[in-house]
Every structure is written in structure tokens, then in C-alpha cells.
Design a protein around this motif. Structure first.
Motif, short mmCIF file in Angstrom:
data_model
loop_
_atom_site.label_atom_id
_atom_site.label_comp_id
_atom_site.label_asym_id
_atom_site.label_seq_id
_atom_site.Cartn_x
_atom_site.Cartn_y
_atom_site.Cartn_z
N ARG A 1 -3.77 1.18 11.15
CA ARG A 1 -3.26 2.11 12.15
C ARG A 1 -3.95 1.76 13.46
O ARG A 1 -5.18 1.83 13.57
CB ARG A 1 -3.54 3.55 11.74
CG ARG A 1 -3.07 4.59 12.73
CD ARG A 1 -2.96 5.96 12.07
NE ARG A 1 -1.83 6.00 11.15
CZ ARG A 1 -1.55 7.03 10.36
NH1 ARG A 1 -2.34 8.10 10.36
NH2 ARG A 1 -0.51 6.98 9.56
N ASP B 1 1.76 2.49 11.54
CA ASP B 1 1.60 1.71 10.30
C ASP B 1 1.99 0.26 10.57
O ASP B 1 3.12 -0.01 10.99
CB ASP B 1 2.47 2.27 9.18
CG ASP B 1 2.10 3.69 8.80
OD1 ASP B 1 1.04 3.85 8.16
OD2 ASP B 1 2.85 4.62 9.15
N ASN C 1 0.85 -1.18 0.00
CA ASN C 1 0.00 0.00 0.00
C ASN C 1 0.89 1.23 0.00
O ASN C 1 1.80 1.36 0.82
CB ASN C 1 -0.89 -0.02 1.25
CG ASN C 1 -1.96 1.05 1.24
OD1 ASN C 1 -1.70 2.19 0.88
ND2 ASN C 1 -3.15 0.69 1.68
N ARG D 1 -6.91 2.85 4.24
CA ARG D 1 -6.19 2.64 5.49
C ARG D 1 -7.24 2.31 6.56
O ARG D 1 -8.21 3.02 6.72
CB ARG D 1 -5.39 3.86 5.93
CG ARG D 1 -4.54 3.53 7.16
CD ARG D 1 -3.93 4.71 7.91
NE ARG D 1 -3.72 5.91 7.20
CZ ARG D 1 -2.55 6.31 6.66
NH1 ARG D 1 -1.50 5.52 6.71
NH2 ARG D 1 -2.46 7.48 6.05
#
Length: 496
Positions: free
Chosen positions: A414, A429, A6, A375
Motif C-alpha cells: 500500500r 493495493d 495475497n 501487507r
């Protein structure tokens, strides 16, 4: 086949080939996945720990702590045996301290470095001898200095000329002699992989070794302190101390600092006709918080530092002082992980420039050749109240799904806390399995140092407990707080 990376992930973070694997340097030696795929420490599963103690929870391996402490003592004693007969290893209590850990430190042959009256109180309650203690800090109160002198601590590390005068005055009032080391700033600043061998004077710690041309004598603050300590009847000057930084992976900075301090020590001994029998080279040795961190074994650090001390003393024609060091994070950091329970989840869409490491079909490409990337935010039942380092220092951590194994695809995630603060990030991350859900347990490794020690009650959240695991059994070494604990300090809430 490994999934595509990503583009929102930092450059250093690769997609793991196996999300269930544990990167050994980040964990205690007795942490593994059991036959059910569940994380276990010393044979005790995280489900059992949660059931007995709740979450969030700091989980420490006692055998691992003891082994790391012994490794430092053995490695440095061996490396310095022919130079000064061995090394005094002071565990840096500021990284994590409670009475049980203080007792482990003493039982493994280490000494303890404290930084406050509270830490001295812990050492005293744990039954440690004053001679095995040091007192640090840049602004010690009269009460702290008095307590240290009354406990006959082995050394007080003095940080400034003002403090030297204060220690001398209090020692004289108590009719005692204060054993003192002077903390110097050697002009070597180390931070992770970067070493800057130039002046680094703009900080609150230490006495500058740079000559001060504004004074009549034109001498450094460090030399001025040496002269003052020698002339103070209530001071016994043991030697010099330095600390160049934290989370350091290479020996270069320590080597430069050691050489500079030895040359200064030699100059002071010659000029003032004294013997300074001790030299402390501080701590700051790094640990693995993420898979890309590369900590050095204690043996490698010890041998590199010993080589410099040996060669410098030989070149100067002097006998080596007794060396001491102060590891804290390097002993306790990797012994511990924090256990959390997952609560809410959400996925956000972030527009970013198209990148060669992202497949255009992953989430679609717009007309401006931007990609919309995902995310996922995974909230846990702790946060910045039990780990302030990410918000304070932008520190990176890792995390794994601990309550089970998973064959799901990796999802850039996250891990965030429950506090009313946008900076409440536990792991910025990390790739976690796509099927992580509410009720799952996550484990964040490397939280033994400066996590519990920096913990707060932000949002009136009670601080977690700390358990030590050994031989398949866990015991509380620090009880977790309760709401009643918090209210007992609120004088408006206290009832007769």
C-alpha cells in the motif's frame, strides 16, 4: 512461477508475472525501461529528472499529449464528416490546465472549455482567441460572466434558469449578445461500466428534461429555459449541452443521451420555430488507471456516436446540428506519471478468513482456520496533497519501481503519503518488489488529470512542479512551490 495471491488483495488485482513490465495503456507512448532497467520518458531517465527537479514531480510527455489531442480531433472529424462536416473538440481544462498546455491545445486544432475566471485568465495569458473558448460552471459570478462577455467567448454553458437570467441581464448592461448553450440532464447517468437509463435529477448540474406537473404549463425546466432564451434580446441560443458522467468505458450512455437530446432539439425547433445549430455531447471517456481498465480508442467512440446521430437525424427528418465534445482526462490522463521517492516502510499483519487462493503455509493458520497475512506500507514524499482522488473517490491507481529493475518476489503493498491523515493513500493495493527500499523511486501512472488540478497545501506541504519532456529534454511548465511561496500568503509572516 507466479507467486500466490495475497487474500488481502482485491479480486481484480492479480500477481504480475513480471514486476518490471509496463502495462502500455497506463503510460505515455514514449515511456519505457532503459538498458539499465530504469524508467525513462522520451529517453530521459527518472534519476535525471529527480536530480534536476526533485520529487514529488509530475512528469508529462508533450508528444503523447499532442498525439492524443490529434487522435480525438481526427477520429471525430472523420466519423462526423458526412453528418455535420466534423466536430468541435473542446479540451476540458478542469482536468489539467496551464498556459503551455492551453497553447498545445490551440496548436493541435482544439478549443478550450473553462470553468472559472482563473481558467479564463490562463487562456487569455496563453493568447487564445475568445471565440475558441467556452465557459462552464453551475454558479458563475457576475465578474466571470462579465469577463467572458468582454473576451467574446464562443459560448457560455448556462446551468439554470437563474443563471440564464443573470447572463441576459449582464449582457444587456454591456450592450452585448451572449452566445449560450443550455446544459440539460437527459436522465442518463453513467459511471464506469454502469448505465442507468432512468431519471437522474438529484444533482447540482443542468436543467431537467422531465416534465414538471407542478407548473401551470406542465413543461420541463429545459423547455422553460429554451423559451426564455429565445425571448431574451441579449441572448443568442446556440443549442444544447449534456454531460452524463466520468471515467466511462462504453459508448452506450453517450448513444442514449445523444438520441434523447436530438429528439428534444427537434421538438423545440418545431414548437418555437427556431434553429438550434449546435449540440454538445460532453466528455467523460475513461482511461486505464489499473491493468483491468479497458479504455476505448477515440475512433471506436466516435464511430458509435456518429452512427446514433446519423440514424436519429434520419428518423426525425432533420439536419444534424454541429456536434462538439469535451475530452479532458482522455487526453491528458495517461500522458503523465507522478515520481516519488520512497521513505519509510513497515509490514503489518492482518488476520483474515482462510481462502482457497492462499496457501495455508504462507503465514500460518490459527485454530479458527484464519490466516495471518502481510501487507506492506511504503511511504513516499507526496500523498493526498498531490493526488486527492483516492481519498475523494476511492480511486484505484497502480505503481512501479522506477529507479531500477528488480528480480525480487512480489509483495502486496500500500503506497501511502506523508500527511497526518489515515486516508492519505496514493495506491491502495499493488504488488511491488519485496526489496523496495528507502531512496528508491516509484512512478504512479495516469496522474495527468485531476491530480495537480486538485492539489492542496495540506500540512503546509508545497505543491509539486510539472515538467514536460520532449526529445530527451525536460522543462518546467509549472514551477513547484516553495515554503517561501506559502509564507508569502500568510499575512502574519510577511515582512517588509
Amino acid at each position: 512461477m507466479v507467486a500466490s495471491k495475497n487474500a488481502l488483495a482485491p479480486e481484480w488485482l492479480d500477481v504480475p508475472e513480471d514486476l518490471n513490465a509496463l502495462h502500455a495503456p497506463m503510460w505515455a507512448q514514449d515511456v519505457e525501461r532503459n538498458n539499465d532497467g530504469e524508467l525513462a520518458v522520451g529517453g530521459l531517465s527518472v534519476a535525471e529528472l529527480q536530480q534536476q527537479f526533485g520529487t514529488p514531480l509530475f512528469v508529462m510527455s508533450e508528444p503523447d499529449f499532442r498525439a492524443r489531442a490529434r487522435d480525438f480531433k481526427t477520429a471525430f472529424d472523420t466519423a462526423f464528416e458526412d453528418i455535420c462536416g466534423g466536430v468541435d473538440v473542446y479540451y476540458a481544462g478542469k482536468s489539467f490546465l496551464c498556459t503551455t498546455v492551453a497553447q498545445w491545445v490551440a496548436e493541435e486544432g482544439l478549443r478550450l472549455d473553462t470553468c472559472s475566471g482563473g481558467e479564463l485568465a490562463v487562456a487569455q495569458r496563453a493568447g487564445l482567441e475568445g471565440s475558441q473558448l467556452g465557459l462552464h460552471g453551475n454558479n458563475k459570478s457576475r465578474a466571470e460572466i462579465t469577463r467572458a462577455l468582454e473576451m467574446n467567448v464562443g459560448r457560455i454553458v448556462v446551468d439554470s434558469l437563474d443563471e440564464l437570467e443573470r447572463v441576459a441581464e449582464i449582457a444587456q448592461e454591456l450592450n452585448r449578445t451572449a452566445k449560450v448553450m443550455l446544459r440539460l440532464t437527459p436522465g442518463v447517468h453513467a459511471h464506469t461500466h454502469e448505465f442507468i437509463a432512468t431519471a437522474h435529477e438529484d444533482q447540482k448540474f443542468g436543467l431537467s428534461m422531465a416534465e414538471d406537473t407542478s407548473t401551470t404549463a406542465g413543461i420541463s425546466a429545459a423547455e422553460e429555459a429554451v423559451a426564455a432564451a429565445i425571448n431574451a434580446p441579449s441572448i443568442e441560443l446556440l443549442g444544447l449541452h449534456c454531460h452524463i458522467g466520468s471515467q466511462i468505458f462504453e459508448a452506450t450512455g453517450f448513444e442514449i443521451a445523444a438520441e434523447k437530446l436530438l429528439r428534444f432539439l427537434d421538438a423545440m425547433q418545431r414548437k418555437y420555430s427556431v434553429v438550434l445549430p449546435e449540440l454538445d455531447l460532453g466528455g467523460g471517456y475513461g482511461i486505464a488507471y489499473t491493468p483491468v481498465d479497458t479504455p476505448r480508442p477515440a475512433t471506436e467512440i466516435a464511430q458509435a456516436m456518429a452512427a446514433v446521430v446519423r440514424s436519429t437525424c434520419s428518423a426525425l427528418g432533420i439536419t444534424s446540428p454541429r456536434i462538439s465534445i469535451e475530452p479532458g482526462r482522455a487526453i491528458v490522463g495517461s500522458t503523465t506519471f507522478t515520481l516519488y521517492e520512497v521513505g519509510t516502510r513497515k509490514t503489518v499483519r492482518v488476520e483474515a478468513p482462510a481462502s482457497s487462493n492462499v496457501s495455508p503455509t504462507e503465514d500460518g493458520v490459527d485454530a479458527q482456520q484464519n490466516v495471518t497475512l502481510a501487507r506492506r506500507y511504503v511511504s513516499v514524499d507526496g500523498g493526498m496533497s498531490d493526488n486527492a482522488r483516492p481519498v475523494l473517490y476511492d480511486a484505484d491507481y497502480s505503481a512501479v519501481l522506477a529507479s531500477r529493475a528488480s528480480s525480487a518476489a512480489p509483495s502486496l503493498s500500500r503506497v501511502v503519503g506523508k500527511h497526518c491523515e489515515s486516508g492519505d493513500i496514493v495506491v491502495r493495493d499493488v504488488y511491488l518488489p519485496e526489496d523496495v527500499a528507502a531512496g528508491d523511486l516509484l512512478a504512479v501512472p495516469g496522474t495527468g488529470a485531476y491530480c495537480w488540478a486538485l492539489a492542496s497545501n495540506y500540512n503546509y506541504v508545497a505543491r509539486p512542479g510539472v515538467v514536460a519532456v520532449r526529445d530527451g529534454a525536460a522543462r518546467l511548465i509549472v514551477r513547484g512551490e516553495t515554503e517561501e511561496d506559502l509564507l508569502n500568503r500568510d499575512m502574519g509572516a510577511v515582512r517588509d
